[in-house]
Design a protein around this motif. Structure first.
Motif, short mmCIF file in Angstrom:
data_model
loop_
_atom_site.label_atom_id
_atom_site.label_comp_id
_atom_site.label_asym_id
_atom_site.label_seq_id
_atom_site.Cartn_x
_atom_site.Cartn_y
_atom_site.Cartn_z
N PRO A 163 41.41 93.68 -16.59
CA PRO A 163 42.40 93.15 -17.54
C PRO A 163 41.71 92.75 -18.85
CG PRO A 163 41.95 91.55 -15.82
CD PRO A 163 41.23 92.81 -15.44
N GLU A 164 42.43 92.95 -19.94
CA GLU A 164 41.85 92.61 -21.24
C GLU A 164 41.96 91.10 -21.46
OE1 GLU A 164 43.52 94.86 -24.39
OE2 GLU A 164 43.35 96.75 -23.30
N ASP A 191 44.26 87.15 -31.18
CA ASP A 191 45.41 87.79 -30.54
C ASP A 191 46.55 86.79 -30.29
OD1 ASP A 191 44.06 90.17 -30.49
OD2 ASP A 191 43.32 89.93 -28.42
N GLN A 192 46.23 85.50 -30.10
CA GLN A 192 47.24 84.52 -29.76
C GLN A 192 48.00 84.00 -30.96
OE1 GLN A 192 45.09 81.55 -27.58
NE2 GLN A 192 44.84 82.83 -25.77
#
Length: 63
Positions: free
Chosen positions: A54-55, A61-62
Motif C-alpha cells: 500500500p502507498e 497528499d493530505q
C-alpha cells in the motif's frame, strides 16, 4: 612444474573462461531476441505472488 608450464596452463584457463563467457552471452542474447519476437505484446508476469504494497500518504497528499 616449471613456471612456463604453469603460465601456459593459466593462459589456457583464461581462454576457456573468456570463450565460455562469450558463448553464454551469445546464447542469452539469441534467447532474448526470440522471446521478444514471440511475446511482443505480453507483459512479463510477476515472479512472486506477493500483493503490491500500500502507498503511504505524506503531508503533501493530505492537504
Amino acid at each position: 612444474m616449471s613456471p612456463g608450464a604453469l603460465g601456459a596452463f593459466l593462459l589456457v584457463l583464461v581462454v576457456v573462461f573468456v570463450l565460455g563467457n562469450l558463448w553464454f552471452h551469445l546464447v542469452e542474447s539469441l534467447l532474448r531476441g526470440i522471446k521478444r519476437l514471440l511475446l511482443r505484446d505480453q507483459e512479463p508476469q510477476a515472479w512472486h505472488p506477493l500483493p503490491p504494497e500500500p502507498e503511504e500518504k505524506t503531508d503533501v497528499d493530505q492537504k
